[in-house]
Design a protein around this motif. Structure first.
Motif, PDB file in Angstrom:
ATOM      1  N   TRP A 113      43.704  40.028  37.191  1.00  0.00           N
ATOM      2  CA  TRP A 113      43.092  39.743  38.488  1.00  0.00           C
ATOM      3  C   TRP A 113      43.989  38.780  39.247  1.00  0.00           C
ATOM      4  O   TRP A 113      44.838  38.114  38.674  1.00  0.00           O
ATOM      5  N   ASP A 114      43.792  38.747  40.555  1.00  0.00           N
ATOM      6  CA  ASP A 114      44.469  37.730  41.359  1.00  0.00           C
ATOM      7  C   ASP A 114      43.582  37.335  42.520  1.00  0.00           C
ATOM      8  O   ASP A 114      42.688  38.072  42.931  1.00  0.00           O
ATOM      9  N   LEU A 115      43.818  36.134  42.985  1.00  0.00           N
ATOM     10  CA  LEU A 115      43.081  35.573  44.110  1.00  0.00           C
ATOM     11  C   LEU A 115      44.120  35.067  45.091  1.00  0.00           C
ATOM     12  O   LEU A 115      45.027  34.328  44.709  1.00  0.00           O
ATOM     13  N   GLU A 116      43.998  35.494  46.329  1.00  0.00           N
ATOM     14  CA  GLU A 116      44.938  35.062  47.363  1.00  0.00           C
ATOM     15  C   GLU A 116      44.186  34.244  48.395  1.00  0.00           C
ATOM     16  O   GLU A 116      43.104  34.640  48.850  1.00  0.00           O
ATOM     17  N   SER A 121      40.011  31.284  53.895  1.00  0.00           N
ATOM     18  CA  SER A 121      39.392  32.445  53.260  1.00  0.00           C
ATOM     19  C   SER A 121      40.161  32.840  52.005  1.00  0.00           C
ATOM     20  O   SER A 121      41.343  32.528  51.861  1.00  0.00           O
ATOM     21  N   VAL A 122      39.475  33.520  51.092  1.00  0.00           N
ATOM     22  CA  VAL A 122      40.089  34.002  49.854  1.00  0.00           C
ATOM     23  C   VAL A 122      39.759  35.474  49.665  1.00  0.00           C
ATOM     24  O   VAL A 122      38.734  35.971  50.141  1.00  0.00           O
ATOM     25  N   THR A 123      40.662  36.174  48.983  1.00  0.00           N
ATOM     26  CA  THR A 123      40.444  37.563  48.598  1.00  0.00           C
ATOM     27  C   THR A 123      40.656  37.656  47.095  1.00  0.00           C
ATOM     28  O   THR A 123      41.661  37.173  46.578  1.00  0.00           O
ATOM     29  N   ALA A 132      36.210  41.139  46.296  1.00  0.00           N
ATOM     30  CA  ALA A 132      35.566  40.237  47.244  1.00  0.00           C
ATOM     31  C   ALA A 132      36.604  39.751  48.238  1.00  0.00           C
ATOM     32  O   ALA A 132      37.684  39.335  47.859  1.00  0.00           O
ATOM     33  N   GLY A 133      36.263  39.855  49.500  1.00  0.00           N
ATOM     34  CA  GLY A 133      37.137  39.231  50.479  1.00  0.00           C
ATOM     35  C   GLY A 133      37.551  40.125  51.610  1.00  0.00           C
ATOM     36  O   GLY A 133      37.340  41.326  51.565  1.00  0.00           O
ATOM     37  N   GLY A 155      29.102  34.370  47.348  1.00  0.00           N
ATOM     38  CA  GLY A 155      29.397  35.161  46.163  1.00  0.00           C
ATOM     39  C   GLY A 155      30.596  34.723  45.353  1.00  0.00           C
ATOM     40  O   GLY A 155      30.962  35.394  44.380  1.00  0.00           O
ATOM     41  N   ILE A 156      31.197  33.592  45.718  1.00  0.00           N
ATOM     42  CA  ILE A 156      32.376  33.132  44.965  1.00  0.00           C
ATOM     43  C   ILE A 156      32.426  31.608  44.974  1.00  0.00           C
ATOM     44  O   ILE A 156      32.085  30.957  45.968  1.00  0.00           O
ATOM     45  N   ALA A 157      32.820  31.049  43.843  1.00  0.00           N
ATOM     46  CA  ALA A 157      33.026  29.604  43.730  1.00  0.00           C
ATOM     47  C   ALA A 157      34.122  29.373  42.698  1.00  0.00           C
ATOM     48  O   ALA A 157      34.305  30.188  41.788  1.00  0.00           O
TER      49      ALA A 157
END
Length: 199
Positions: A113-116, A121-123, A132-133, A155-157
């Motif tokens: 997985w990755d989070l940008e 904002s984040v995706t 999500a994003g 929906g995200i933390a």
């Protein structure tokens, strides 16, 4: 009571001093001649083997950690980490000990997985699918620790810590770890990984 307070302060000192190092941070190469390069070494010293080099005008180099004498900084080069002389690096402004780390990307494995992060904002992507994003998030910071940060949105933390981290797939090292909570449907799933200040 006085002894109890002194004891509690003594326990807190190691965590406070570790948090005040201010790494990771972004640097530009400086002071290297235009016809030269900055060597990346296998260890913190000129006597270690050369792993590669950085151009004289390289920018946005992430220094993950430093040696005990604060003369050499650990960086990532390709799929491994190495060391460069801090004498030839200039720290970019706005990255003090108490500043929220300017996280650009976070990664995890099993599953991949990755989070940008882009501004506020984040995706979040699981494998290659956007889960999500972009989700608007608000930054938070720990009330009791200088080395803990976070963000939260619908929906995200996530909680981010200044701590050594490895992706488990390479010899790359990171100076930030992350715990992400993601809600899909009615269920929450936790993902653990590492973060970088570089894209």
């Amino acid at each position: 009571m006085r002894y109890l307070l002194a004891f509690l302060l003594a326990l807190a000192l190691p965590a406070m001093s570790a948090a005040q190092t201010g790494w990771p941070a972004l640097y530009d190469v400086a002071g290297v001649a235009s016809d030269d390069v900055l060597n990346v070494r296998a260890g913190p010293g000129a006597g270690f083997d050369k792993l590669g080099s950085l151009p004289h005008d390289a920018e946005g180099i992430e220094v993950i950690d430093v040696d005990d004498g604060v003369r050499w900084g650990r960086i990532n080069l390709d799929e491994r980490s190495g060391w460069v002389s801090l004498a030839y690096l200039r720290r970019l402004p706005g990255q003090g000990d108490r500043a929220f780390p300017a996280v650009a990307r976070c990664y995890g494995t099993e599953p991949f997985w990755d989070l940008e992060r882009d501004g506020d904002s984040v995706t979040f992507r699981l494998l290659v699918d956007v889960i999500a994003g972009p989700v608007a998030v608000q930054q938070t910071r720990s009330t009791g620790r200088l080395d803990r940060f976070g963000f939260a949105g619908t929906g995200i933390a996530a909680t981010i810590a200044r701590s050594a981290c490895n992706d488990g797939m390479s010899d790359r090292q990171y100076g930030l770890s992350i715990e992400v909570l993601l809600r899909s449907g009615g269920d929450w799933t936790q993902y653990s990984g590492c973060c970088s200040l570089q894209r």
